[in-house]
Design a protein around this motif. Structure first.
Motif, PDB file in Angstrom:
ATOM      1  N   LEU A  25       1.942  60.336   7.497  1.00  0.00           N
ATOM      2  CA  LEU A  25       1.120  61.507   7.154  1.00  0.00           C
ATOM      3  C   LEU A  25      -0.266  61.069   6.689  1.00  0.00           C
ATOM      4  O   LEU A  25      -1.287  61.593   7.145  1.00  0.00           O
ATOM      5  CB  LEU A  25       1.807  62.338   6.073  1.00  0.00           C
ATOM      6  CG  LEU A  25       1.046  63.570   5.608  1.00  0.00           C
ATOM      7  CD1 LEU A  25       0.939  64.596   6.737  1.00  0.00           C
ATOM      8  CD2 LEU A  25       1.712  64.175   4.384  1.00  0.00           C
ATOM      9  N   ARG A  28      -2.242  59.601   9.774  1.00  0.00           N
ATOM     10  CA  ARG A  28      -2.638  60.635  10.743  1.00  0.00           C
ATOM     11  C   ARG A  28      -3.788  61.466  10.179  1.00  0.00           C
ATOM     12  O   ARG A  28      -4.723  61.792  10.901  1.00  0.00           O
ATOM     13  CB  ARG A  28      -1.478  61.582  11.062  1.00  0.00           C
ATOM     14  CG  ARG A  28      -0.466  61.092  12.022  1.00  0.00           C
ATOM     15  CD  ARG A  28      -0.944  61.101  13.477  1.00  0.00           C
ATOM     16  NE  ARG A  28      -1.708  59.880  13.744  1.00  0.00           N
ATOM     17  CZ  ARG A  28      -2.576  59.691  14.714  1.00  0.00           C
ATOM     18  NH1 ARG A  28      -2.836  60.616  15.568  1.00  0.00           N
ATOM     19  NH2 ARG A  28      -3.216  58.573  14.871  1.00  0.00           N
ATOM     20  N   TYR A  39       1.314  68.141   0.070  1.00  0.00           N
ATOM     21  CA  TYR A  39       2.497  67.824   0.867  1.00  0.00           C
ATOM     22  C   TYR A  39       3.652  67.497  -0.060  1.00  0.00           C
ATOM     23  O   TYR A  39       3.455  67.078  -1.209  1.00  0.00           O
ATOM     24  CB  TYR A  39       2.243  66.659   1.836  1.00  0.00           C
ATOM     25  CG  TYR A  39       2.056  65.327   1.152  1.00  0.00           C
ATOM     26  CD1 TYR A  39       3.135  64.488   0.895  1.00  0.00           C
ATOM     27  CD2 TYR A  39       0.788  64.907   0.738  1.00  0.00           C
ATOM     28  CE1 TYR A  39       2.960  63.270   0.253  1.00  0.00           C
ATOM     29  CE2 TYR A  39       0.605  63.695   0.099  1.00  0.00           C
ATOM     30  CZ  TYR A  39       1.696  62.876  -0.135  1.00  0.00           C
ATOM     31  OH  TYR A  39       1.525  61.675  -0.774  1.00  0.00           O
ATOM     32  N   TYR A  65       2.422  64.033  14.001  1.00  0.00           N
ATOM     33  CA  TYR A  65       3.120  63.593  12.790  1.00  0.00           C
ATOM     34  C   TYR A  65       4.621  63.481  13.036  1.00  0.00           C
ATOM     35  O   TYR A  65       5.241  62.466  12.700  1.00  0.00           O
ATOM     36  CB  TYR A  65       2.832  64.554  11.636  1.00  0.00           C
ATOM     37  CG  TYR A  65       3.698  64.261  10.435  1.00  0.00           C
ATOM     38  CD1 TYR A  65       3.551  63.073   9.730  1.00  0.00           C
ATOM     39  CD2 TYR A  65       4.690  65.143  10.041  1.00  0.00           C
ATOM     40  CE1 TYR A  65       4.366  62.784   8.651  1.00  0.00           C
ATOM     41  CE2 TYR A  65       5.512  64.859   8.961  1.00  0.00           C
ATOM     42  CZ  TYR A  65       5.339  63.675   8.269  1.00  0.00           C
ATOM     43  OH  TYR A  65       6.158  63.381   7.219  1.00  0.00           O
ATOM     44  N   ALA A  69       6.379  59.881  12.827  1.00  0.00           N
ATOM     45  CA  ALA A  69       7.314  59.720  11.702  1.00  0.00           C
ATOM     46  C   ALA A  69       8.717  59.431  12.228  1.00  0.00           C
ATOM     47  O   ALA A  69       9.437  58.587  11.677  1.00  0.00           O
ATOM     48  CB  ALA A  69       7.316  60.972  10.829  1.00  0.00           C
TER      49      ALA A  69
END
Length: 135
Positions: A25, A28, A39, A65, A69
């Motif tokens: 996260l 990105r 978040y 993401y 991930a």
């Protein structure tokens, strides 16, 4: 927005998996310029409060993401698809405060009984706000 794991598997109860997804996260957001106001990566879902960048819209960002991930979590030995196919999004209404929405997201682990204070949860934060001012 909320992104659920496939069949609500508690993949991110594993700190290594949660750390890997959090790192993705951060990276990105840095590469795309998407604003991550808040978040929180919970054991079986992720909450994101996002703002678009001039070069990357929210839908593209979430797709990137989820893909990256998942690859990082696979490297740790998790098998199968980790995310549900879609995600739930909600736009901030005029009467809503961005700060209040971010605080709500940050307090999710407290409401779920994972920690007593949001500051004690390792997998939440903001890439926009200096949260030390919110203590």
């Amino acid at each position: 927005m909320t992104i659920g794991t496939q069949r609500r598997r508690a993949i991110f109860a594993d700190p290594g998996a949660a750390r890997a997804a959090t790192n993705v996260l951060h990276e990105r957001a840095r590469k795309t310029g998407v604003q991550v106001y808040g978040y929180c990566l919970m054991p079986d879902h992720a909450h994101l409060v996002l703002g678009p960048s001039p070069t990357c819209d929210i839908i593209a960002f979430v797709g990137q993401y989820k893909n990256l991930a998942q690859r990082e979590v696979w490297r740790l030995g998790v098998t199968g698809r980790i995310w549900q196919v879609s995600f739930w999004d909600c736009f901030l209404r005029e009467e809503e405060s961005l700060d209040e929405v971010v605080q709500y997201v940050l307090n999710n682990p407290v409401r779920k009984g994972l920690v007593k204070n949001w500051q004690d949860y390792d997998f939440s934060g903001s890439l926009v706000y200096d949260l030390s001012e919110w203590l």
